[in-house]
Design a protein around this motif. Sequence first.
Motif, short mmCIF file in Angstrom:
data_model
loop_
_atom_site.label_atom_id
_atom_site.label_comp_id
_atom_site.label_asym_id
_atom_site.label_seq_id
_atom_site.Cartn_x
_atom_site.Cartn_y
_atom_site.Cartn_z
N GLU A 62 0.96 8.21 -2.09
CA GLU A 62 0.95 8.34 -0.63
C GLU A 62 1.36 9.75 -0.22
O GLU A 62 0.82 10.32 0.73
CB GLU A 62 1.90 7.31 -0.01
CG GLU A 62 1.49 5.86 -0.21
CD GLU A 62 0.15 5.53 0.44
OE1 GLU A 62 -0.27 6.26 1.38
OE2 GLU A 62 -0.50 4.56 0.00
N ASN A 65 -1.62 11.96 -0.87
CA ASN A 65 -2.68 11.69 0.10
C ASN A 65 -2.41 12.33 1.46
O ASN A 65 -3.33 12.58 2.24
CB ASN A 65 -2.86 10.18 0.27
CG ASN A 65 -3.62 9.56 -0.89
OD1 ASN A 65 -4.27 10.26 -1.68
ND2 ASN A 65 -3.55 8.24 -1.03
N GLN A 66 -1.14 12.62 1.75
CA GLN A 66 -0.78 13.25 3.02
C GLN A 66 -0.69 14.77 2.91
O GLN A 66 -0.49 15.46 3.91
CB GLN A 66 0.56 12.69 3.51
CG GLN A 66 0.51 11.22 3.86
CD GLN A 66 1.88 10.63 4.14
OE1 GLN A 66 2.83 11.36 4.42
NE2 GLN A 66 2.00 9.31 4.04
N SER A 75 -8.80 11.12 -1.17
CA SER A 75 -7.78 10.07 -1.22
C SER A 75 -7.70 9.48 -2.63
O SER A 75 -8.71 9.26 -3.28
CB SER A 75 -8.09 8.96 -0.22
OG SER A 75 -9.32 8.33 -0.56
N SER A 301 8.45 1.48 4.17
CA SER A 301 7.02 1.79 4.08
C SER A 301 6.29 1.00 3.00
O SER A 301 5.16 0.53 3.21
CB SER A 301 6.82 3.29 3.84
OG SER A 301 7.40 4.03 4.88
N THR A 305 2.93 -1.74 3.61
CA THR A 305 1.57 -1.51 3.11
C THR A 305 1.20 -2.43 1.95
O THR A 305 0.07 -2.90 1.88
CB THR A 305 1.43 -0.05 2.65
OG1 THR A 305 2.44 0.24 1.67
CG2 THR A 305 1.59 0.91 3.81
#
Length: 472
Positions: A62, A65-66, A75, A301, A305
Motif C-alpha cells: 500500500e 502504491n501511494q 499498482s 487501515s 481493507t
Amino acid sequence: MGDLKYPLLSKNGDVTIGALFPIRSIEKLPSFEFTQKPQLLSCSSVNLRGFRMAQTMIFAIEEINQSESLLPNVSIGYRIYDSCGSRLSSMSATMALMNGPESSVGDRCNGQSPIHAIIGETESSATVILSRTTGTFKIPVISHAASCECLSNRKDYPSFFRTIASDYHQSRALAYIVKHFGWSWVGAVNSDNDYGNNGMAIFLNTAQEEGICVEYSKVVETIKKSTAKVIVAFLTTSEMYMLLKQLSIQNITGLQMIGVESWITAKYLLIPNSFHVLGGSLGFAVRKNDIEGFSDYVIKSFWDTAFPCSQSETNSSQYASRCTVNQDLLVLRNYNEDIPEQRYASNVYKAVYAVAHSLHKLLKCKEKESCEKYLKIQPQQVVEALKKVNFTVKIEDHVWFDSTGGVVARYEVVNWQQDSDGSIQFKPVGYYDASLPPDQRFVLNTENILWAGGQLEVNGTNMFILLGEQNV
C-alpha cells in the motif's frame, strides 16, 4: 482456511506478488475413508508472527502504491496464502500461485506469469520445497526467514533470494561465543533436516578450527545427569517450547541458555515459570527495526481493507463469508502489543521493496512520471533484476543481494533480563556484523549481561549445543 485454490488475502493490481506465510499452525486433514468426496484441508490456531508478516507485506504494498517515485501509475496486487506451517498446504498453495485462479486459465494464453515473485517461506525446509518447485519456471522466491546455508547453492536454487542472513554466519558466531568464554568441551545435537544438518556441519568445522572438542549426546536426560551448566539451543520456537516444558516439569533450573534468532526474542516462550529456566538467556537476534506507521496501520487501515466487517457492510455476502471464515483472526483486531518485537517484519518489508525496485527497472519507469506498465514481464527477468537491486528503505537499511542471493549478516546480541515490575525484556548487549573487518565483527558487552540465576559472572566450563530446524 477455505479453498486452497484461493488466497486468504488478495487484491488485484497491474503486477502481482504472491506470498506464503504460516498464519495458522494446526492443520486438520480430511478423512481418507473414501465414503464421500474428500473435504478441503482446514487450519486453526493463529500464529501471530505469521499473521504480522502478511500484514507487513500488505502495508509495504500500500505504501508503494501511494508513492509517486517508485512504480508511478502502476499498482501492485497480492495473493497471500496461509501455509499453515504444513508441507501439504504449502505445496497446494504453491501450485495455486503458479497456475493462477482456475477461472482465468483460459484467459492466460499470453505467455505472462500470473505472479511476478513469491515472498516466503518461513521455515528453511519448506523454502527448499518451494524453491525447487518454482525453480523450473524461474519464478523468483524471496524468503524473510529461511536461513539454511544450503539455500546459498546457486546451482540448485538459481532463483532464490533472502532478506535474512545465511546461518553460515550464526553457526560460526556460536563457536566464537564458546571460545570467548573459554568453554572447551561441548555436547551437540541437531534435527535431521536441511537446517539442522547444515547448521551442525558449519558449527563443527568452526569449533574444530577454534580448538573446541565436541561430544554428541541426547537432550533432556543428558542435561539432567550432566554437570554442564551452559546450553546453546539452535532450535525452532516450537522445539524450544517443548524443551522448556520438559525442563520445567523435571525442575531443571540454573542452566545458562545461549540461543539463536528463531527463539531468543519469541514471546511465545513467556509462559508461567519460564524465566526460572530461560532467565539470563543470551543469543543472536534479528535486528529490530521500527517501521514507521505500521503499528497504527495494523489497528485501523488493514482491517478496513482486508476484512471490512463493519455493521454497514454486513449485507454483503462476500464480506460476511470472509469474516465468518476468519473469526479467529478478527479477535486480533485491536491488539498491537507484540509489534515492538516483530523483528522479521522488516525482512518482509525489504523483500517487497526489492521486488518493487526490480519491476520499476523492468517497466522503464521514470520518477514522478510513468511506467510502461503494459510490458510483458517474465519471472526470469525479475530474477535478473533482483540481482542488481541496490537501494535504501526508510528504516535506513541498505538492501542488495550478494552472489548467493543473500544479504549481509547482522545480528543483535540480546539478554533475557527481568525488570523491577517483573516483566521480561530482551536487552541488547552486543552485536555481530559480517560487513566489518574480522577483528571488529563480534562485540559483546559482558558487563551488561545478567546470567542465569541472576549472576553477574558465568560459571562452568562445559556446555551443550542444540541445533534444529528453524521456525518462526
